[in-house]
Design a protein around this motif. Structure first.
Motif, PDB file in Angstrom:
ATOM      1  N   GLY A 185       0.803  -1.220   0.000  1.00 39.60           N
ATOM      2  CA  GLY A 185       0.000   0.000   0.000  1.00 39.60           C
ATOM      3  C   GLY A 185       0.835   1.268   0.000  1.00 39.60           C
ATOM      4  N   GLU A 186       2.078   1.130  -0.413  1.00 38.90           N
ATOM      5  CA  GLU A 186       2.979   2.281  -0.417  1.00 38.90           C
ATOM      6  C   GLU A 186       2.472   3.349  -1.386  1.00 38.90           C
ATOM      7  N   THR A 187       2.652   4.594  -0.979  1.00 40.39           N
ATOM      8  CA  THR A 187       2.327   5.692  -1.885  1.00 40.39           C
ATOM      9  C   THR A 187       3.627   6.268  -2.407  1.00 40.39           C
ATOM     10  N   CYS A 188       3.567   6.768  -3.587  1.00 36.74           N
ATOM     11  CA  CYS A 188       4.832   7.266  -4.118  1.00 36.74           C
ATOM     12  C   CYS A 188       4.791   8.704  -4.540  1.00 36.74           C
ATOM     13  N   CYS A 189       3.540   9.093  -4.974  1.00 39.92           N
ATOM     14  CA  CYS A 189       3.599  10.217  -5.903  1.00 39.92           C
ATOM     15  C   CYS A 189       3.009  11.487  -5.318  1.00 39.92           C
ATOM     16  N   PRO A 190       3.396  12.583  -5.918  1.00 43.16           N
ATOM     17  CA  PRO A 190       2.836  13.861  -5.511  1.00 43.16           C
ATOM     18  C   PRO A 190       1.320  13.771  -5.444  1.00 43.16           C
ATOM     19  N   GLY A 191       0.748  14.405  -4.468  1.00 45.92           N
ATOM     20  CA  GLY A 191      -0.696  14.358  -4.350  1.00 45.92           C
ATOM     21  C   GLY A 191      -1.169  13.127  -3.591  1.00 45.92           C
ATOM     22  N   LYS A 192      -0.238  12.248  -3.290  1.00 43.92           N
ATOM     23  CA  LYS A 192      -0.625  11.040  -2.556  1.00 43.92           C
ATOM     24  C   LYS A 192       0.052  10.988  -1.184  1.00 43.92           C
ATOM     25  N   GLN A 193       0.325  12.129  -0.658  1.00 43.11           N
ATOM     26  CA  GLN A 193       0.828  12.212   0.711  1.00 43.11           C
ATOM     27  C   GLN A 193       2.218  11.604   0.951  1.00 43.11           C
ATOM     28  N   TYR A 194       2.958  11.388  -0.121  1.00 42.46           N
ATOM     29  CA  TYR A 194       4.338  10.932   0.082  1.00 42.46           C
ATOM     30  C   TYR A 194       5.052  11.872   1.027  1.00 42.46           C
ATOM     31  N   TRP A 195       4.891  13.135   0.736  1.00 39.59           N
ATOM     32  CA  TRP A 195       5.636  14.133   1.476  1.00 39.59           C
ATOM     33  C   TRP A 195       5.277  14.136   2.959  1.00 39.59           C
ATOM     34  N   GLN A 196       3.985  14.096   3.230  1.00 38.98           N
ATOM     35  CA  GLN A 196       3.544  14.101   4.628  1.00 38.98           C
ATOM     36  C   GLN A 196       4.114  12.890   5.371  1.00 38.98           C
ATOM     37  N   LYS A 197       4.223  11.794   4.647  1.00 39.28           N
ATOM     38  CA  LYS A 197       4.710  10.577   5.297  1.00 39.28           C
ATOM     39  C   LYS A 197       6.208  10.616   5.551  1.00 39.28           C
ATOM     40  N   TYR A 198       6.964  11.135   4.582  1.00 38.45           N
ATOM     41  CA  TYR A 198       8.410  10.962   4.629  1.00 38.45           C
ATOM     42  C   TYR A 198       9.213  12.157   5.110  1.00 38.45           C
ATOM     43  N   GLN A 199       8.509  13.205   5.454  1.00 35.26           N
ATOM     44  CA  GLN A 199       9.260  14.384   5.868  1.00 35.26           C
ATOM     45  C   GLN A 199      10.293  14.063   6.948  1.00 35.26           C
TER      46      GLN A 199
ATOM     47  N   GLN B 179      11.024  10.786   7.981  1.00 36.07           N
ATOM     48  CA  GLN B 179      11.167   9.334   8.018  1.00 36.07           C
ATOM     49  C   GLN B 179      11.892   8.879   6.753  1.00 36.07           C
ATOM     50  N   ARG B 180      12.710   7.870   6.863  1.00 33.12           N
ATOM     51  CA  ARG B 180      13.377   7.371   5.649  1.00 33.12           C
ATOM     52  C   ARG B 180      12.457   6.404   4.920  1.00 33.12           C
ATOM     53  N   PRO B 181      12.429   6.482   3.600  1.00 34.89           N
ATOM     54  CA  PRO B 181      11.719   5.456   2.840  1.00 34.89           C
ATOM     55  C   PRO B 181      12.378   4.091   3.078  1.00 34.89           C
ATOM     56  N   GLU B 182      11.606   3.034   2.810  1.00 39.56           N
ATOM     57  CA  GLU B 182      12.170   1.686   2.963  1.00 39.56           C
ATOM     58  C   GLU B 182      12.144   0.937   1.640  1.00 39.56           C
ATOM     59  N   SER B 183      13.246   0.282   1.313  1.00 40.29           N
ATOM     60  CA  SER B 183      13.349  -0.469   0.056  1.00 40.29           C
ATOM     61  C   SER B 183      12.225  -1.490  -0.079  1.00 40.29           C
TER      62      SER B 183
ATOM     63  N   PRO C  34      11.707   7.546  -4.236  1.00 40.71           N
ATOM     64  CA  PRO C  34      12.093   7.735  -2.838  1.00 40.71           C
ATOM     65  C   PRO C  34      13.615   7.764  -2.668  1.00 40.71           C
ATOM     66  N   LEU C  35      14.060   8.596  -1.738  1.00 40.63           N
ATOM     67  CA  LEU C  35      15.496   8.797  -1.540  1.00 40.63           C
ATOM     68  C   LEU C  35      16.085   7.743  -0.590  1.00 40.63           C
ATOM     69  N   PHE C  36      17.225   7.208  -1.004  1.00 39.59           N
ATOM     70  CA  PHE C  36      17.930   6.230  -0.159  1.00 39.59           C
ATOM     71  C   PHE C  36      19.416   6.586  -0.099  1.00 39.59           C
ATOM     72  N   VAL C  37      19.992   6.393   1.064  1.00 43.17           N
ATOM     73  CA  VAL C  37      21.457   6.502   1.185  1.00 43.17           C
ATOM     74  C   VAL C  37      21.966   5.398   2.084  1.00 43.17           C
ATOM     75  N   SER C  38      23.242   5.136   1.966  1.00 41.70           N
ATOM     76  CA  SER C  38      23.859   4.163   2.867  1.00 41.70           C
ATOM     77  C   SER C  38      24.066   4.820   4.231  1.00 41.70           C
ATOM     78  N   ASP C  39      24.298   3.990   5.228  1.00 41.57           N
ATOM     79  CA  ASP C  39      24.498   4.514   6.583  1.00 41.57           C
ATOM     80  C   ASP C  39      25.666   5.493   6.635  1.00 41.57           C
ATOM     81  N   ASP C  40      26.676   5.257   5.783  1.00 40.96           N
ATOM     82  CA  ASP C  40      27.853   6.139   5.782  1.00 40.96           C
ATOM     83  C   ASP C  40      27.492   7.589   5.459  1.00 40.96           C
ATOM     84  N   PHE C  41      26.440   7.768   4.697  1.00 45.69           N
ATOM     85  CA  PHE C  41      26.114   9.128   4.250  1.00 45.69           C
ATOM     86  C   PHE C  41      24.848   9.698   4.892  1.00 45.69           C
TER      87      PHE C  41
END
Lengths: 474, 474
Positions: free
Chosen positions: B167-181, B183-187, B242-249
């Motif tokens: 049930g993941e949301t991805c896109c503008p208008g679908k509250q991605y922003w509200q969710k991830y402000q 919080q990190r996205p998850e693969s 969605p944005l992802f980085v390694s722990d190093d960064f």
């Protein structure tokens, strides 16, 4: 073995010839502060402009330090200049106005004699000091540079659009733009005096050659004072409108007249660096380059760009006060610095770098940047006050900026000049959101509280003197 | 005399040791094209970002060429990639859609077999070729990189936000922003496959380590192929949300998660350059760095910045298609280039720089940049077409850009998606007015006529094939 020995000899010869000049001189550094007028945050190649060609400034930014969160103390001219030269907020010395925002040709006052400028402290410590360019801290003799620590002055006393004659219009809303879109302004329409020391030597000043003459004066001063320590305050009166360039630079830039002006300034900086190198002075001279405030946007393509920042000159949005900051020369450790800095920090920085004490019988707002310049230590500055009309409109603390009052400027676009005292302050994280788009006040009440406490403490020691920009002679 | 002779000997020794590696190799250059996803024009230090720290890319821009008017061929992903790899406008090969703008996991087609990619031409001329990262030109085997001239492939077949699960949301208008402000996205929420050659080796791909793994693959490829000529197409799937980085960064950048991502990409480029230098390959390897389109603005602080340019991804305003262009290595003559360039020009440029002929049984839109790269000759490109939905929305010719249709994108801000076919085209001088603020159409009818003629001529040879993005399997 012969090769090795000869190599050693060659190396020794090279080392000795490089350092010969330094060893004869005092341990003090020379300083050149280049302060341009109304150039925006985004108007240099190294700060992201696509069509203004600034190879000399870009090289300085790359070889030295490029400060990306560097601020003028005001979004308009007079208070900004007072702050740079004294290291103090202009609210402390009357150089910020409640209604009149800058000094005019009929202003009664100027920078008070009681203020101490960088030039004064350096002169007291044996420096040769010169002010070249726009002053704008009082046009009467008692306020001119020679009475504020400078040995020599060559420049104009206020903005290049003042003293209009022949029915000339200057300002936004007065059809400047419609008139000049395809036409060059003419010096003859502005009765601006060119002053040498305390005397008018040319009126109206020929502004087409003014940038070139200012750069040449700086080069000449280096040549004539190469055996002494020197401080050059080179305050170009451009790219403030009306825009003027010499024939050599007219049409040179893809960016049009505004770009021509910036490229002529950049060229002059190249000549200054060349002269420093010729005299082996680049290793003990620091050049600082910055702007007095953001771009004067109503002049449209005759104004600069604040890049990704919001708004421009006259406002307390980032585009009004954040400016390029470039520090080059001597032992400055190359890098991009995103810590906070202010034009007020230049005063204590220069003094500390030459081991000269700061006079301490007054509150200083500047904070030395020395350890950042030399060793990339984190900047000690944590707070930026955005004053307008003797009021605090906004405060940045670390990454957070709170707006308490918002207001456009120059009625551009129409109607934007309305002053709005916000019931709920706006809060932005400028590290993440440099364009001030995403208000995060609701979620961060504790940060607003912290900023409110900072303001309360700041006001405790303020006792602002009289507004010295208000009174006019006629 | 002894010194002179010895100096000569030393010089000869230095010259010979520098060139020893070169002389053993073919006269062909190696090429690395780094293509990032949704990074804006203003997101690198050297392009004006204040808080994203990109020392490796800044160094490349300074030591090599920084192109400030460089364009992607489209404002969205699939057509942009097709254009870079084929040197042709996507309208010529069906890779631009009338309604569906990019390929999806259920798309029926991909880049046609009849198209010739840079990799194919280089492989035919003895190069080892590798595609690392996002492909997005067809996920089915017959469209994957191995079938388009690459010896090896390691990456994901489409965007990193596709194949959503849970049930993941991805896109503008679908509250991605509200969710991830905060919080990190998850693969795990995106069932994106990681493919090696033609096989899925991991699903969902662990995106937190994906940038690091892509950079490592490039380094490894250099190491393993240092004695051959090679072409590396390194198409990072980030900073697309969605944005992802390694722990190093994580948390390393002042700019937040978006900055962390860019800094991890920049770090990887540093590793690539280090490996080139270790193998004395920097003198015969060219690195090109650019982005597929502008920033995906509705994701707010999770999107990038177009700097001073208007709008972003999905639009035909400058922010949609103008991207950073950096060219580094080999004999490239350092400088800032404000002539026009396009990602489509990479194809003929690389081939010409290695003296390989371009197949000429088809219309090529790319124009070689070789003489600009080597000698600062003016760019030969005079025109940029801004296509959207298989229509020409805008055309730039020299400094002038005419808009015939305007439309926002992703309904951000709300209501902006409305397509407006302009009765009177808009005209901007982009050299003077890069932010597209001051319409000059009324005063320049002859320029609009010239641009209309260019469009007519362009359409004569177009014959667009079928829209290959439209059909879906399910």
């Amino acid at each position: 073995m012969i090769i090795k020995l000869n190599l050693l000899l060659i190396s020794l010869f090279i080392i000795s010839s490089c350092s010969s000049n330094l060893s004869e001189k005092s341990d003090k550094l020379n300083f050149i502060v280049v302060f341009v007028d109304d150039m925006g945050y985004g108007d240099l190649g190294s700060f992201g402009h696509p069509t203004i060609n600034t190879p000399n400034l870009d090289k300085m930014a790359y070889e030295g330090q490029k400060w990306t969160q560097f601020y003028s103390a005001s979004s308009v001219c007079t208070p900004s200049r007072a702050a740079l030269l004294t290291g103090r907020l202009p609210i402390r010395n009357g150089m910020i106005g409640s209604t009149t925002r800058v000094l005019f040709p009929n202003s009664k006052y100027g920078l008070p004699d009681s203020e101490i400028t960088i030039a004064e402290r350096l002169k007291e410590n044996g420096y040769k000091t010169v002010a070249i360019g726009k002053w704008h801290l009082g046009h009467k003799k008692k306020y001119l540079p020679l009475q504020h620590g400078f040995d020599y002055y060559f420049g104009i006393p206020y903005s290049n659009d003042m003293d209009k004659i022949n029915g000339e219009t200057c300002c936004p809303g007065k059809q400047y733009w419609q008139k000049y879109q395809n036409q060059r302004p003419e010096s003859i329409n502005y009765n601006v005096p060119l002053i040498e020391n305390n005397d008018i030597i040319e009126r109206p000043a020929d502004q087409t050659t003014i940038t070139k003459r200012f750069s040449s004066k700086a080069v000449e001063f280096i040549k004539n004072n190469k055996d002494d320590n020197f401080f050059i305050y080179l305050a170009h009166n451009l790219p403030h409108t009306p825009l003027f360039v010499s024939d050599d630079f007219l049409g040179k830039s893809k960016r049009g007249l505004y770009g021509d002006v910036i490229e002529e300034i950049d060229h002059g900086i190249g000549l200054i660096i060349k002269e420093l190198k010729k005299n082996n002075l680049d290793n003990n001279t620091i050049i600082v380059f910055t702007s007095d405030n953001g771009p004067w946007l109503p002049f449209e393509s005759h104004s600069g760009s604040a890049g990704l920042l919001r708004e421009g000159k006259g406002t307390t949005w980032e585009g009004g006060q954040r400016v390029p900051g470039i520090f080059w020369g001597a032992e400055i450790k190359p890098g991009v610095i995103s810590g906070l800095g202010s034009t007020m920090d230049i005063f204590p920085t220069l003094l500390e770098m030459s081991n000269i004490s700061i006079v301490n019988n007054r509150i200083m707002d500047g904070i030395s940047m020395k350890n950042t310049l030399l060793n990339h230590e984190p900047s000690k500055r944590e707070t930026i006050f955005y004053y307008r009309s003797r009021e605090i409109y906004a405060v940045r603390h670390r990454e957070f900026k709170a707006h308490f009052i918002v207001q456009g400027s120059y009625d551009y676009p129409k109607g934007s000049d309305k002053k709005i005292i916000l019931e709920k302050p706006l809060l932005y994280n400028l590290n993440i959101d440099p364009s001030e788009k995403y208000n995060i006040a609701d979620k961060n009440p504790e940060i607003l509280n912290e900023i409110n406490t900072i303001i309360e403490n700041h006001k405790k020691n303020l006792n602002p003197p009289k507004d010295l920009l208000l009174d006019m002679d006629w």
